[in-house]
Design an enzyme around this catalytic site. Structure first.
Site, PDB file in Angstrom:
ATOM      1  N   HIS A  91      24.268  32.088  51.571  1.00  0.00           N
ATOM      2  CA  HIS A  91      23.316  32.729  52.056  1.00  0.00           C
ATOM      3  C   HIS A  91      22.264  32.365  52.759  1.00  0.00           C
ATOM      4  O   HIS A  91      21.881  32.609  54.070  1.00  0.00           O
ATOM      5  CB  HIS A  91      23.028  34.005  51.093  1.00  0.00           C
ATOM      6  CG  HIS A  91      21.961  34.845  51.480  1.00  0.00           C
ATOM      7  ND1 HIS A  91      22.377  35.680  52.341  1.00  0.00           N
ATOM      8  CD2 HIS A  91      21.000  35.232  50.963  1.00  0.00           C
ATOM      9  CE1 HIS A  91      21.446  36.606  52.689  1.00  0.00           C
ATOM     10  NE2 HIS A  91      20.408  36.328  51.794  1.00  0.00           N
ATOM     11  N   GLU A 143      12.125  42.863  44.357  1.00  0.00           N
ATOM     12  CA  GLU A 143      13.445  42.190  44.518  1.00  0.00           C
ATOM     13  C   GLU A 143      13.364  41.124  43.387  1.00  0.00           C
ATOM     14  O   GLU A 143      12.411  40.832  42.723  1.00  0.00           O
ATOM     15  CB  GLU A 143      13.910  41.230  45.734  1.00  0.00           C
ATOM     16  CG  GLU A 143      14.113  42.437  46.972  1.00  0.00           C
ATOM     17  CD  GLU A 143      14.303  41.757  47.982  1.00  0.00           C
ATOM     18  OE1 GLU A 143      14.131  40.655  48.381  1.00  0.00           O
ATOM     19  OE2 GLU A 143      15.305  42.397  49.033  1.00  0.00           O
ATOM     20  N   HIS A 155      24.392  34.188  47.846  1.00  0.00           N
ATOM     21  CA  HIS A 155      23.985  35.462  47.504  1.00  0.00           C
ATOM     22  C   HIS A 155      24.880  36.174  46.664  1.00  0.00           C
ATOM     23  O   HIS A 155      25.936  36.318  46.906  1.00  0.00           O
ATOM     24  CB  HIS A 155      23.885  36.561  48.728  1.00  0.00           C
ATOM     25  CG  HIS A 155      23.155  37.866  48.540  1.00  0.00           C
ATOM     26  ND1 HIS A 155      23.659  38.881  47.990  1.00  0.00           N
ATOM     27  CD2 HIS A 155      21.741  38.109  48.765  1.00  0.00           C
ATOM     28  CE1 HIS A 155      22.567  39.884  47.856  1.00  0.00           C
ATOM     29  NE2 HIS A 155      21.640  39.398  48.238  1.00  0.00           N
ATOM     30  N   ARG A 210      15.082  29.312  46.446  1.00  0.00           N
ATOM     31  CA  ARG A 210      14.321  30.441  47.443  1.00  0.00           C
ATOM     32  C   ARG A 210      13.851  31.756  46.690  1.00  0.00           C
ATOM     33  O   ARG A 210      15.008  32.347  46.367  1.00  0.00           O
ATOM     34  CB  ARG A 210      14.989  30.598  48.664  1.00  0.00           C
ATOM     35  CG  ARG A 210      14.150  31.670  49.719  1.00  0.00           C
ATOM     36  CD  ARG A 210      14.993  32.033  50.625  1.00  0.00           C
ATOM     37  NE  ARG A 210      16.091  32.949  50.539  1.00  0.00           N
ATOM     38  CZ  ARG A 210      16.472  34.018  51.117  1.00  0.00           C
ATOM     39  NH1 ARG A 210      15.420  34.487  52.182  1.00  0.00           N
ATOM     40  NH2 ARG A 210      17.494  34.904  50.504  1.00  0.00           N
ATOM     41  N   ARG A 242      18.853  35.408  41.529  1.00  0.00           N
ATOM     42  CA  ARG A 242      20.130  35.362  42.354  1.00  0.00           C
ATOM     43  C   ARG A 242      21.019  34.122  41.735  1.00  0.00           C
ATOM     44  O   ARG A 242      22.359  34.454  41.610  1.00  0.00           O
ATOM     45  CB  ARG A 242      19.952  35.095  43.738  1.00  0.00           C
ATOM     46  CG  ARG A 242      19.337  36.187  44.524  1.00  0.00           C
ATOM     47  CD  ARG A 242      19.222  35.807  45.946  1.00  0.00           C
ATOM     48  NE  ARG A 242      18.651  37.040  46.634  1.00  0.00           N
ATOM     49  CZ  ARG A 242      18.280  36.975  47.878  1.00  0.00           C
ATOM     50  NH1 ARG A 242      18.516  35.766  48.611  1.00  0.00           N
ATOM     51  NH2 ARG A 242      17.789  38.004  48.396  1.00  0.00           N
TER      52      ARG A 242
HETATM   53  C1  FAD Z   1      22.642  38.930  55.754  1.00  0.00           C
HETATM   54  C2  FAD Z   1      21.106  38.095  55.751  1.00  0.00           C
HETATM   55  C3  FAD Z   1      20.380  38.863  55.088  1.00  0.00           C
HETATM   56  C4  FAD Z   1      18.875  38.359  54.798  1.00  0.00           C
HETATM   57  N1  FAD Z   1      17.862  38.948  54.156  1.00  0.00           N
HETATM   58  C5  FAD Z   1      16.678  38.389  54.098  1.00  0.00           C
HETATM   59  C6  FAD Z   1      15.360  39.361  53.623  1.00  0.00           C
HETATM   60  O1  FAD Z   1      15.612  40.409  53.345  1.00  0.00           O
HETATM   61  N2  FAD Z   1      14.444  38.544  53.746  1.00  0.00           N
HETATM   62  C7  FAD Z   1      14.358  37.422  53.990  1.00  0.00           C
HETATM   63  O2  FAD Z   1      12.921  36.765  54.127  1.00  0.00           O
HETATM   64  N3  FAD Z   1      15.207  36.567  54.351  1.00  0.00           N
HETATM   65  C8  FAD Z   1      16.281  37.129  54.689  1.00  0.00           C
HETATM   66  N4  FAD Z   1      17.533  36.324  55.075  1.00  0.00           N
HETATM   67  C9  FAD Z   1      17.125  35.040  55.671  1.00  0.00           C
HETATM   68  C10 FAD Z   1      16.696  35.226  57.056  1.00  0.00           C
HETATM   69  O3  FAD Z   1      17.105  36.139  57.802  1.00  0.00           O
HETATM   70  C11 FAD Z   1      16.587  33.599  57.954  1.00  0.00           C
HETATM   71  O4  FAD Z   1      16.230  32.757  56.969  1.00  0.00           O
HETATM   72  C12 FAD Z   1      15.787  33.660  59.106  1.00  0.00           C
HETATM   73  O5  FAD Z   1      15.917  34.849  59.756  1.00  0.00           O
HETATM   74  C13 FAD Z   1      15.955  32.557  59.797  1.00  0.00           C
HETATM   75  O6  FAD Z   1      15.079  32.792  60.822  1.00  0.00           O
HETATM   76  P1  FAD Z   1      15.239  31.542  61.882  1.00  0.00           P
HETATM   77  O7  FAD Z   1      14.444  31.779  63.145  1.00  0.00           O
HETATM   78  O8  FAD Z   1      15.045  30.342  61.300  1.00  0.00           O
HETATM   79  O9  FAD Z   1      16.842  31.228  62.552  1.00  0.00           O
HETATM   80  P2  FAD Z   1      17.787  32.281  63.076  1.00  0.00           P
HETATM   81  O10 FAD Z   1      17.298  33.847  62.950  1.00  0.00           O
HETATM   82  O11 FAD Z   1      19.142  32.261  62.516  1.00  0.00           O
HETATM   83  O12 FAD Z   1      17.906  31.878  64.590  1.00  0.00           O
HETATM   84  C14 FAD Z   1      18.664  30.823  64.891  1.00  0.00           C
HETATM   85  C15 FAD Z   1      18.683  30.510  66.469  1.00  0.00           C
HETATM   86  O13 FAD Z   1      18.921  29.322  66.808  1.00  0.00           O
HETATM   87  C16 FAD Z   1      19.932  29.363  67.876  1.00  0.00           C
HETATM   88  N5  FAD Z   1      20.671  27.964  67.746  1.00  0.00           N
HETATM   89  C17 FAD Z   1      21.300  27.715  66.800  1.00  0.00           C
HETATM   90  N6  FAD Z   1      21.885  26.520  67.281  1.00  0.00           N
HETATM   91  C18 FAD Z   1      21.767  26.561  68.451  1.00  0.00           C
HETATM   92  C19 FAD Z   1      22.322  25.296  69.358  1.00  0.00           C
HETATM   93  N7  FAD Z   1      23.082  24.323  69.055  1.00  0.00           N
HETATM   94  N8  FAD Z   1      22.030  25.629  70.719  1.00  0.00           N
HETATM   95  C20 FAD Z   1      21.030  26.582  70.955  1.00  0.00           C
HETATM   96  N9  FAD Z   1      20.843  27.399  70.292  1.00  0.00           N
HETATM   97  C21 FAD Z   1      20.906  27.410  68.910  1.00  0.00           C
HETATM   98  C22 FAD Z   1      20.794  30.705  67.784  1.00  0.00           C
HETATM   99  O14 FAD Z   1      21.422  31.266  68.819  1.00  0.00           O
HETATM  100  C23 FAD Z   1      19.693  31.533  67.316  1.00  0.00           C
HETATM  101  O15 FAD Z   1      19.160  32.036  68.378  1.00  0.00           O
HETATM  102  C24 FAD Z   1      18.638  36.947  55.274  1.00  0.00           C
HETATM  103  C25 FAD Z   1      19.939  36.396  56.104  1.00  0.00           C
HETATM  104  C26 FAD Z   1      20.947  37.081  56.051  1.00  0.00           C
HETATM  105  C27 FAD Z   1      22.057  36.120  56.774  1.00  0.00           C
END
Ligand code: FAD
Length: 532
Positions: free
Chosen positions: A352, A115, A243, A387, A291
């Protein structure tokens, strides 16, 4: 209720950490809270993949480190970059052991993608639904652990600290501690108190602060807002990654469908409304420029033509190749009448990824005692001002692991805190009109997109701050007299996050990484973090 380890969030960061603490401490209880369904997370929507050095003949840790540092534009913490790149490979092996499957080529080696910003092929992926596959594997592994309780539809309202015991807590209070959380249990509609010895914030991103975003509805920055209310340290919030290519659907608001940059990696060409391939006018790397450069170029083309999107041209792809690598994108486009073999895909930039967030050290520790942060809500020092694609899933796993190592060492020395009052609903009433909330959400998203988007200047930031001030005052007044709901709390959290983005953007008198201010188009000689 009491739990030894409390995890807020069921994305990659929360689930990885929960599995590890549960495995290391079989006699202790682990509770994961998530505000909607357990798999509704940013993680589930990750398409491109996870970066990791796998082919040591062609690639090396040094190259991945260098690519990450270049993307971060002088603001990465080099020690953290080294940690994530080197330890990340082990974390990838672990998730494979837990059952996640990544695509392989005909020789049985990983089919590595490349990428923008990566000098080598190092992105492991599962077709174009990598995050969904990783989330599936993690949730299945969690379901096999008897000491983990996963509670869905449980909205965390606030982190409990000395403030809730009646003490004055300020930013300069030296020993702020987390004793647990107040939650709105949406199954019972009651506000409960959950005491914990150690808590992990893994609440994900904040893309919903903007009108157009690839993030799902849950991404309202709750963890960052809660930590800020608890007087913890936040940093680098101005660095929002847009994005460049989200699918543009007229009239559709909320979560935009992402067209991964792997499509451009495979030869997709951006064209403006005249059909011109415009990227060569902006960067010699054309469609594979980083990006931020691509997003700014698209933004400029849209402003010149006065349109809401440009096009991604994939008409020259073979249908077999496209559907093999991007089945999900092919189906989505077809579902709205776009046949990628004949039609160009309308695309526009969308909020994004949040590079900044809750400031942590190298062990995931926040400035609040017994509280860790990992994943997108955290600012570990990896991303700096921008990032590198596919580094975030990696970072989330590495810092979930590091937080776990520190937390299990510490837990025996921590006791549950007593004397914490229940949540009081005195003086509050049921909300009379939801329009007071929904209209403010619309205003917030509009002002952030129009004034604090891809290109900023001082006047726009000042206007944004004035309007945010009004929204803040109105919403706080509503909050004081209304029984809490997820909608009201999310609005309040989004206003806080927007304030933090504007505040950090206003302090940064330069253009660096993802932050571009036309009043200061150049980088300062000295790179500085902005910490609030
Ligand atoms: C469309 C898209 C494509 C992407 N593609 C890539 C990729 O190819 N490669 C890459 O490395 N990254 C990618 N990213 C970024 C990556 O997906 C995220 O940064 C990562 O998944 C975040 O993980 P996390 O565990 O921090 O949070 P999340 O996976 O967002 O989980 C957050 C959790 O917190 C909970 N939560 C939030 N607030 C509260 C609250 N007040 N009370 C209770 N629960 C709460 C939610 O319910 C959820 O369960 C992408 C993101 C998107 C949106």
């Amino acid at each position: 209720m009491q739990t030894d380890f409390l995890v807020i969030g069921s994305g990659i960061a929360g689930l990885t950490y929960a599995l590890k603490v549960a495995e290391a401490c079989p006699g202790k209880t682990v509770t994961i809270l998530t505000k909607t369904q357990s798999d509704e997370t940013n993680t589930k929507y990750a398409q491109g993949g996870i970066a990791g050095v796998m082919d040591f003949d062609k690639d090396s840790f040094e190259k991945h480190i260098e690519d990450t540092l270049i993307a971060g534009d002088g603001l990465c913490n080099p020690a953290v970059v080294e940690i994530v790149v080197r330890e990340g490979v082990e974390r990838i092996r672990e998730i494979i052991e837990w059952g996640a499957k990544f695509d392989k080529d005909k020789d049985g080696d990983f089919a590595l993608g490349r990428e923008g910003g990566h000098s080598e092929f190092r992105i492991l992926h599962h077709k174009d639904v990598t995050g969904k596959e990783m989330e599936r594997a993690l949730l299945e592994a969690i379901s096999r652990k008897s000491n983990i309780q996963l509670v869905s539809h449980c909205f965390v309202l606030d982190i409990i600290t000395q403030h809730h015991l009646g003490y004055l807590v300020t930013k300069s209070t030296p020993d702020i501690e987390c004793y647990g959380v107040y939650v709105l249990n949406l199954s019972t509609n009651r506000i409960e108190k959950i005491l914990s010895k150690i808590t992990l914030l893994a609440t994900g991103g904040n893309g919903q602060v903007y009108r157009t975003t690839t993030n799902p509805a849950i991404a309202t920055g709750d963890g960052v807002a809660m930590l800020y209310r608890a007087k913890g340290r936040i940093e680098n919030m101005e660095f929002i990654q847009f994005h460049p290519t989200a699918l543009y659907e007229a009239g559709v608001r909320g979560q935009s469908f992402l067209i991964t940059e792997a499509v451009r990696g495979d030869g997709g060409i951006l064209r403006n409304h005249n059909g011109e391939a415009f990227m060569e006018r902006y960067d010699e790397r054309k469609d594979l420029a980083p990006r931020d450069i691509v997003a700014r170029a698209i933004d400029n083309e849209m402003k010149i033509s006065g349109t809401e999107h440009v096009y991604l041209d994939c008409r020259h792809f073979s249908k077999e190749k496209f559907t093999e690598h991007f089945p999900n994108i092919y189906e989505k486009c077809l579902s709205i009448g776009i046949d990628i073999t004949k039609d160009m895909i309308p695309v526009s930039p969308a909020a994004h990824y949040s590079c900044g967030g809750v400031k942590t050290d190298e062990h995931g520790r926040t400035s609040v005692g017994n509280l860790y942060a990992a994943g997108e809500c955290a600012s570990t020092g990896l991303h700096g001002a921008n990032r590198l694609a596919s580094n975030s899933l990696l970072e989330a796993m590495v810092f979930a692991h590091r937080s776990y190592l520190d937390a299990v060492k510490k837990i025996e020395g921590v006791n549950f805190h007593t004397g914490i009052p229940d949540w009081s609903i005195d003086g509050t009433n049921a909300p009379k009109e939801m329009i007071l909330i929904t209209q403010s959400v619309k205003e917030l998203k509009l002002l952030m997109s129009d004034y604090v988007g891809i290109v900023r200047n001082d006047e726009r930031l000042q206007r944004a701050m004035k309007r945010l001030d009004l929204l803040y005052t109105e919403t706080e007044a509503l909050y004081q007299k209304t029984i809490v709901s997820p909608q009201l709390c999310e609005l309040r959290n989004m206003i806080t996050v927007a304030y933090l983005i504007v505040k950090c953007a206003g302090f940064r008198k330069e253009s660096r990484g993802l932050h571009f201010n036309t009043d200061y188009p150049h980088r300062n000689a000295r790179a500085q973090q902005i910490i609030l």
